[in-house]
Every structure is written in C-alpha cells, then in structure tokens.
Design a protein around this motif. Sequence first.
Motif, PDB file in Angstrom:
ATOM      1  N   ASP A 185      -8.047 -85.645 -42.262  1.00  0.00           N
ATOM      2  CA  ASP A 185      -8.442 -85.481 -43.720  1.00  0.00           C
ATOM      3  C   ASP A 185      -7.590 -84.280 -44.343  1.00  0.00           C
ATOM      4  N   LEU A 186      -6.931 -84.291 -45.483  1.00  0.00           N
ATOM      5  CA  LEU A 186      -6.077 -83.147 -45.793  1.00  0.00           C
ATOM      6  C   LEU A 186      -7.104 -81.979 -45.934  1.00  0.00           C
ATOM      7  N   ARG A 187      -8.381 -81.842 -46.459  1.00  0.00           N
ATOM      8  CA  ARG A 187      -9.383 -80.935 -46.548  1.00  0.00           C
ATOM      9  C   ARG A 187      -9.545 -80.176 -45.110  1.00  0.00           C
ATOM     10  N   VAL A 188      -9.494 -81.050 -44.148  1.00  0.00           N
ATOM     11  CA  VAL A 188      -9.908 -80.401 -42.797  1.00  0.00           C
ATOM     12  C   VAL A 188      -8.471 -79.857 -42.581  1.00  0.00           C
ATOM     13  N   ARG A 189      -7.284 -80.333 -43.019  1.00  0.00           N
ATOM     14  CA  ARG A 189      -6.207 -79.552 -42.421  1.00  0.00           C
ATOM     15  C   ARG A 189      -6.169 -78.294 -43.061  1.00  0.00           C
ATOM     16  N   GLY A 218      -9.515 -66.370 -39.923  1.00  0.00           N
ATOM     17  CA  GLY A 218     -10.837 -66.418 -39.550  1.00  0.00           C
ATOM     18  C   GLY A 218     -11.907 -66.598 -40.617  1.00  0.00           C
ATOM     19  N   GLN A 219     -11.407 -67.509 -41.650  1.00  0.00           N
ATOM     20  CA  GLN A 219     -12.457 -67.724 -42.716  1.00  0.00           C
ATOM     21  C   GLN A 219     -13.361 -68.498 -42.124  1.00  0.00           C
ATOM     22  N   ILE A 220     -14.683 -68.346 -42.894  1.00  0.00           N
ATOM     23  CA  ILE A 220     -15.811 -69.228 -42.794  1.00  0.00           C
ATOM     24  C   ILE A 220     -15.889 -70.460 -43.929  1.00  0.00           C
ATOM     25  N   PRO A 221     -16.506 -71.519 -43.510  1.00  0.00           N
ATOM     26  CA  PRO A 221     -16.645 -72.542 -44.579  1.00  0.00           C
ATOM     27  C   PRO A 221     -17.134 -72.275 -45.744  1.00  0.00           C
ATOM     28  N   THR A 222     -18.206 -71.308 -45.686  1.00  0.00           N
ATOM     29  CA  THR A 222     -18.882 -70.774 -47.105  1.00  0.00           C
ATOM     30  C   THR A 222     -18.053 -70.143 -48.061  1.00  0.00           C
ATOM     31  N   ARG A 223     -17.053 -69.459 -47.495  1.00  0.00           N
ATOM     32  CA  ARG A 223     -15.907 -68.707 -48.144  1.00  0.00           C
ATOM     33  C   ARG A 223     -14.899 -69.664 -48.491  1.00  0.00           C
ATOM     34  N   ILE A 224     -14.451 -70.612 -47.790  1.00  0.00           N
ATOM     35  CA  ILE A 224     -13.385 -71.494 -47.996  1.00  0.00           C
ATOM     36  C   ILE A 224     -13.560 -72.459 -49.058  1.00  0.00           C
ATOM     37  N   ARG A 256     -21.031 -79.533 -45.169  1.00  0.00           N
ATOM     38  CA  ARG A 256     -20.157 -80.671 -45.101  1.00  0.00           C
ATOM     39  C   ARG A 256     -19.018 -80.613 -44.373  1.00  0.00           C
ATOM     40  N   LEU A 257     -18.441 -79.297 -45.063  1.00  0.00           N
ATOM     41  CA  LEU A 257     -16.929 -78.872 -44.362  1.00  0.00           C
ATOM     42  C   LEU A 257     -16.976 -78.344 -42.911  1.00  0.00           C
ATOM     43  N   ALA A 258     -18.110 -77.730 -42.601  1.00  0.00           N
ATOM     44  CA  ALA A 258     -17.964 -77.435 -41.323  1.00  0.00           C
ATOM     45  C   ALA A 258     -18.360 -78.572 -40.211  1.00  0.00           C
ATOM     46  N   LEU A 259     -19.182 -79.689 -40.837  1.00  0.00           N
ATOM     47  CA  LEU A 259     -19.210 -80.794 -40.139  1.00  0.00           C
ATOM     48  C   LEU A 259     -17.763 -81.722 -39.978  1.00  0.00           C
TER      49      LEU A 259
END
Length: 192
Positions: A33-37, A47-53, A125-128
């Motif tokens: 998935d492009l979002r995952v990439r 070192g970014q976290i999903p909440t910031r991304i 959802r992004l972390a998953l």
Amino acid sequence: MSWLGRDGLPSQLLADDERWSALRRCLTDDGLDLRVRVAGGLVLLYGQIPTRIVELTTSDLGVDRRGERTLRLRDRPVLLPPALAALTTELTSRPDRRRRGAPSSTTPDWLFPGLRPGAHLDSGRLALLLRTAGIPVRPARGAALVALATDLPAPVLADLLGLSIAAAVRWSALAARDNAEYLAARAEHPPH
C-alpha cells in the motif's frame, strides 16, 4: 517513567540490516500500500510515530533551493531521499485521494486523508497497516532514532524531529554519542 521517555525503549530495536531491508522494501515494493510505503519510510528514516505521521499535511511538503523535495517534521524541513520524495508525490497526486477527504478552506489537506471528509487517517489504523506489512513501529522507530543520534548532536536531533531535548539526550546516550566535537565547534563558531 523510564529513562528513555514515556514509552521506554522498545523491547527490541531492529538490527541495522533489518531496518535497511524494510526501508528498501518500502521504497521499491509496488505490492505494498502506498500509504505504508511512505509512512514506513518516515518511521525507518526519521523515527516518526503514526500519530505525527497522520497529522502531516501537503503544506508540510516543499522544495529547497536546489530543487530537492523536503518535508517539515517540526519547524525545519528535512531532505527526502529521491525515492521517498517520488512516493510522497505519487501519494499526493492519487485520484482516489480527492474523493476521500477533500479539504475545505478550513480543513488541512492531509498527506494521509481518512475516509471521513476533512479527517486524517486514524493513527491506530496506520500502525496496524505498518505492522501487517511487517514493519514493527516501536523497534523500527527506535532503530532509526539510535542511528540518527549516532550522527547528530542531541540539540540538532531534538530540533529536527520535534523531540524534547531530554529525549534526544537519552537517545544520544543510548547511541553512546560523544558531543564534544559539536560543543567545540559551537564554541568556536557561535550562531549569529
């Protein structure tokens, strides 16, 4: 609170070869998935976290004086490697993104739009999505921060990534960074 911050040290840091292999996969595997990439690249490199991304907007993307793509992670832009820059460009120009969460004049144009108009993708959802793709967020983030702390003095790391200075110092200590060279250079050439 542990000495590495609220979340503590990930139970296991990705080894360098695992980190680089996961990054290579994010940058080259069209089956992901492009979002995952893109998000995986941000975790593994910066070192970014999903909440910031998920809170990044298209206005955080830019171009520097040399014409290279940048991304503002805090107050200052960081240079995106060409492959990651191309992926972010592809992500922002996807036709389905316009249907998902088209911004109004009062809502940001999220880099990772959610399903609800005007909302960004849920960080859980992004972390998953990342975990499902084989990118364990905490160990990957920890490995990226240790690698960055090896190369950057704590104040620069904090400023660049939006970490507290205390957290940056702890990551530098974990990386066994000696800031003597940086401090000597700052004393010799103070900022104007």
